[in-house]
Write a protein that holds these residues in place. Structure first.
Motif, PDB file in Angstrom:
ATOM      1  N   GLY A 107       5.476  43.725  47.319  1.00 34.09           N
ATOM      2  CA  GLY A 107       5.373  42.475  46.641  1.00 34.09           C
ATOM      3  C   GLY A 107       6.038  41.500  46.879  1.00 34.09           C
ATOM      4  O   GLY A 107       7.090  41.629  47.146  1.00 34.09           O
ATOM      5  N   CYS A 108       5.970  40.762  47.274  1.00 31.96           N
ATOM      6  CA  CYS A 108       6.651  39.520  47.729  1.00 31.96           C
ATOM      7  C   CYS A 108       6.069  38.194  46.893  1.00 31.96           C
ATOM      8  O   CYS A 108       5.150  37.238  46.654  1.00 31.96           O
ATOM      9  N   ASN A 109       7.297  37.180  46.826  1.00 34.24           N
ATOM     10  CA  ASN A 109       6.850  35.800  47.069  1.00 34.24           C
ATOM     11  C   ASN A 109       6.627  34.293  47.837  1.00 34.24           C
ATOM     12  O   ASN A 109       6.245  33.284  47.438  1.00 34.24           O
ATOM     13  N   LEU A 110       6.511  35.380  49.124  1.00 26.38           N
ATOM     14  CA  LEU A 110       6.748  34.163  50.096  1.00 26.38           C
ATOM     15  C   LEU A 110       5.116  35.020  50.516  1.00 26.38           C
ATOM     16  O   LEU A 110       4.865  35.935  50.936  1.00 26.38           O
ATOM     17  N   ARG A 111       4.388  34.251  51.823  1.00 26.91           N
ATOM     18  CA  ARG A 111       2.967  34.472  52.300  1.00 26.91           C
ATOM     19  C   ARG A 111       3.309  34.214  53.929  1.00 26.91           C
ATOM     20  O   ARG A 111       2.914  33.238  54.040  1.00 26.91           O
ATOM     21  N   CYS A 112       4.246  34.983  54.941  1.00 29.42           N
ATOM     22  CA  CYS A 112       4.695  34.043  56.072  1.00 29.42           C
ATOM     23  C   CYS A 112       2.499  34.572  56.439  1.00 29.42           C
ATOM     24  O   CYS A 112       2.964  36.542  56.943  1.00 29.42           O
ATOM     25  N   ARG A 113       3.340  33.738  57.895  1.00 30.81           N
ATOM     26  CA  ARG A 113       1.643  33.663  58.873  1.00 30.81           C
ATOM     27  C   ARG A 113       1.937  34.806  59.099  1.00 30.81           C
ATOM     28  O   ARG A 113       1.328  35.761  59.819  1.00 30.81           O
ATOM     29  N   TRP A 114       2.881  35.491  59.825  1.00 31.28           N
ATOM     30  CA  TRP A 114       2.958  36.340  61.594  1.00 31.28           C
ATOM     31  C   TRP A 114       3.551  37.935  60.581  1.00 31.28           C
ATOM     32  O   TRP A 114       4.406  38.686  60.942  1.00 31.28           O
ATOM     33  N   CYS A 115       3.502  37.864  58.959  1.00 32.79           N
ATOM     34  CA  CYS A 115       4.424  38.770  57.936  1.00 32.79           C
ATOM     35  C   CYS A 115       3.783  40.290  58.793  1.00 32.79           C
ATOM     36  O   CYS A 115       2.330  40.740  59.268  1.00 32.79           O
ATOM     37  N   ASP A 116       4.573  41.479  59.067  1.00 37.80           N
ATOM     38  CA  ASP A 116       4.316  42.602  60.131  1.00 37.80           C
ATOM     39  C   ASP A 116       3.837  44.229  58.669  1.00 37.80           C
ATOM     40  O   ASP A 116       4.046  45.011  59.233  1.00 37.80           O
ATOM     41  N   THR A 117       3.906  42.909  57.184  1.00 38.24           N
ATOM     42  CA  THR A 117       4.102  43.696  56.356  1.00 38.24           C
ATOM     43  C   THR A 117       2.991  43.759  55.439  1.00 38.24           C
ATOM     44  O   THR A 117       3.513  43.522  54.009  1.00 38.24           O
ATOM     45  N   PRO A 118       2.073  43.799  55.770  1.00 38.30           N
ATOM     46  CA  PRO A 118       0.451  42.830  54.572  1.00 38.30           C
ATOM     47  C   PRO A 118       0.338  43.268  53.577  1.00 38.30           C
ATOM     48  O   PRO A 118      -0.186  42.962  52.351  1.00 38.30           O
ATOM     49  N   THR A 164       2.724  44.954  51.743  1.00 36.50           N
ATOM     50  CA  THR A 164       3.419  44.619  50.919  1.00 36.50           C
ATOM     51  C   THR A 164       3.608  42.812  50.800  1.00 36.50           C
ATOM     52  O   THR A 164       4.471  42.508  49.415  1.00 36.50           O
ATOM     53  N   SER A 165       2.888  42.530  50.744  1.00 35.25           N
ATOM     54  CA  SER A 165       2.936  40.381  50.086  1.00 35.25           C
ATOM     55  C   SER A 165       1.352  40.105  50.460  1.00 35.25           C
ATOM     56  O   SER A 165       0.740  39.716  49.727  1.00 35.25           O
ATOM     57  N   TRP A 166       0.434  39.457  51.355  1.00 33.91           N
ATOM     58  CA  TRP A 166      -0.952  39.358  51.308  1.00 33.91           C
ATOM     59  C   TRP A 166      -1.694  40.750  50.445  1.00 33.91           C
ATOM     60  O   TRP A 166      -2.631  39.580  49.826  1.00 33.91           O
ATOM     61  N   GLY A 203      11.051  45.299  52.098  1.00 34.89           N
ATOM     62  CA  GLY A 203       9.720  44.992  50.865  1.00 34.89           C
ATOM     63  C   GLY A 203       8.196  44.474  52.237  1.00 34.89           C
ATOM     64  O   GLY A 203       9.027  45.107  53.209  1.00 34.89           O
ATOM     65  N   GLY A 204       7.775  44.053  51.646  1.00 34.39           N
ATOM     66  CA  GLY A 204       8.107  42.773  50.443  1.00 34.39           C
ATOM     67  C   GLY A 204       9.110  42.307  50.864  1.00 34.39           C
ATOM     68  O   GLY A 204      10.662  42.140  50.740  1.00 34.39           O
ATOM     69  N   GLU A 205       9.475  41.602  48.615  1.00 37.17           N
ATOM     70  CA  GLU A 205      10.964  41.025  49.054  1.00 37.17           C
ATOM     71  C   GLU A 205      11.297  41.654  47.651  1.00 37.17           C
ATOM     72  O   GLU A 205      11.271  41.496  46.289  1.00 37.17           O
ATOM     73  N   PRO A 259      16.208  34.019  56.821  1.00 38.65           N
ATOM     74  CA  PRO A 259      15.513  32.937  55.926  1.00 38.65           C
ATOM     75  C   PRO A 259      14.649  32.503  57.183  1.00 38.65           C
ATOM     76  O   PRO A 259      15.014  32.237  58.247  1.00 38.65           O
ATOM     77  N   LYS A 260      13.488  31.896  56.416  1.00 38.35           N
ATOM     78  CA  LYS A 260      12.660  31.769  56.792  1.00 38.35           C
ATOM     79  C   LYS A 260      11.956  30.390  57.527  1.00 38.35           C
ATOM     80  O   LYS A 260      11.768  29.533  56.546  1.00 38.35           O
ATOM     81  N   LEU A 261      11.568  30.389  59.031  1.00 39.98           N
ATOM     82  CA  LEU A 261      11.430  28.905  59.297  1.00 39.98           C
ATOM     83  C   LEU A 261      10.087  28.706  59.110  1.00 39.98           C
ATOM     84  O   LEU A 261       8.871  29.080  58.747  1.00 39.98           O
TER      85      LEU A 261
HETATM   86  S1  SF4 Z   1       6.939  40.566  53.618  1.00 38.97           S
HETATM   87 FE1  SF4 Z   1       8.922  39.247  54.351  1.00 38.97          FE
HETATM   88  S2  SF4 Z   1       7.710  38.587  55.954  1.00 38.97           S
HETATM   89 FE2  SF4 Z   1       6.057  38.905  54.454  1.00 38.97          FE
HETATM   90  S3  SF4 Z   1       5.497  37.363  53.554  1.00 38.97           S
HETATM   91 FE3  SF4 Z   1       7.505  38.492  52.080  1.00 38.97          FE
HETATM   92  S4  SF4 Z   1       8.965  37.227  53.262  1.00 38.97           S
HETATM   93 FE4  SF4 Z   1       7.477  36.860  55.118  1.00 38.97          FE
END
Ligand code: SF4
Length: 228
Positions: free
Chosen positions: A28-39, A41-43, A71-73, A115-117
């Motif tokens: 689970g993550c509150n962000l969705r980085c376009r290059w997330c390497d652990t999708p 846990t996020s997407w 994580g995730g977060e 911190p995410k850019l």
């Molecule tokens: S897990 Fe990390 S890299 Fe992936 S979307 Fe969340 S903050 Fe971004």
């Protein structure tokens, strides 16, 4: 809390690179980085719900004294404070890897703050539907400063292009008080080829600015595979 995986590996990033560690990866993550390497846990978050006691039992099955909560977060998991307190109380060295957008009272030895850019904004993923939310959440200076005040810290920036440096300077100036040696630049990439394409200029920036180069040793050792 929802756990994606618990495994024993080598820390691949940051000031504890190379240290055998037990990784507890929340899902689970509150962000969705376009290059997330652990999708996973996020997407498309997946995993199973575990109690703090169950997590501790899994951790205790391994020999290492170093635990990395990642994580995730992890900071969005309601029980993260209780988990870190139990781990610390059991004598573990605890690292929390976080994007530092959400605050909870946690106990740790190393706050690994990433911190995410703007290079993380997912304008070109899922029709861009996550991009505005991601942009509104990805930097929270108050949370960054609170995490830095906990104990030891590192500020780890994922970089794609030399132009990212101006943005990093802006973030650092907003943070205000920080140690240059705690700033780490990590090339973005999940293959040895992608990392190789970026590392030369990242090294030069680190030399010039006194920042630390952050490798992705786990990619070099294992490739982009789960459980490593
Ligand atoms: S897990 Fe990390 S890299 Fe992936 S979307 Fe969340 S903050 Fe971004």
């Amino acid at each position: 809390m929802k756990i994606s995986e618990i495994f024993h590996s080598i820390q691949g990033e940051g000031k504890l690179v190379g240290v055998p560690s037990i990784f507890v990866r929340t899902s689970g993550c509150n962000l969705r980085c376009r290059w997330c390497d652990t999708p996973y846990t996020s997407w498309a978050p997946e995993g199973e719900t575990m109690t703090v006691d169950e997590i501790l039992r899994h951790v205790q099955a391994y020999g290492s004294q170093f635990v990395v909560l990642t994580g995730g977060e992890p900071m969005i998991a309601p029980e993260v404070g209780a988990l870190t307190a139990r781990l610390k109380g059991s004598g573990y060295h605890v690292t929390i890897e976080t994007a530092a957008t959400v605050w909870q009272d946690v106990s740790c030895d190393l706050a690994s703050i990433s911190p995410k850019l703007s290079n993380s904004a997912p304008w070109d993923r899922a029709g861009g539907r996550w991009a505005k939310t991601h942009e509104s959440l990805r930097i929270n200076y108050e949370v960054i400063r609170k995490l830095m005040a906990l104990d030891d810290y590192q500020l780890k920036f994922v970089v794609q292009d030399p132009a990212d440096l101006a943005e990093i300077d802006e973030v650092l100036s907003q943070i205000g008080d920080y140690e240059s040696s705690a700033v780490q630049l990590m090339p973005e990439g999940t293959t040895a080829e992608a990392l190789a394409g970026r590392k030369a200029w990242v090294v030069e920036v680190c030399k010039r600015r006194g920042f630390r180069y952050c490798p992705r040793l786990h990619i070099e050792l294992f490739g982009n595979t789960r459980g490593t």
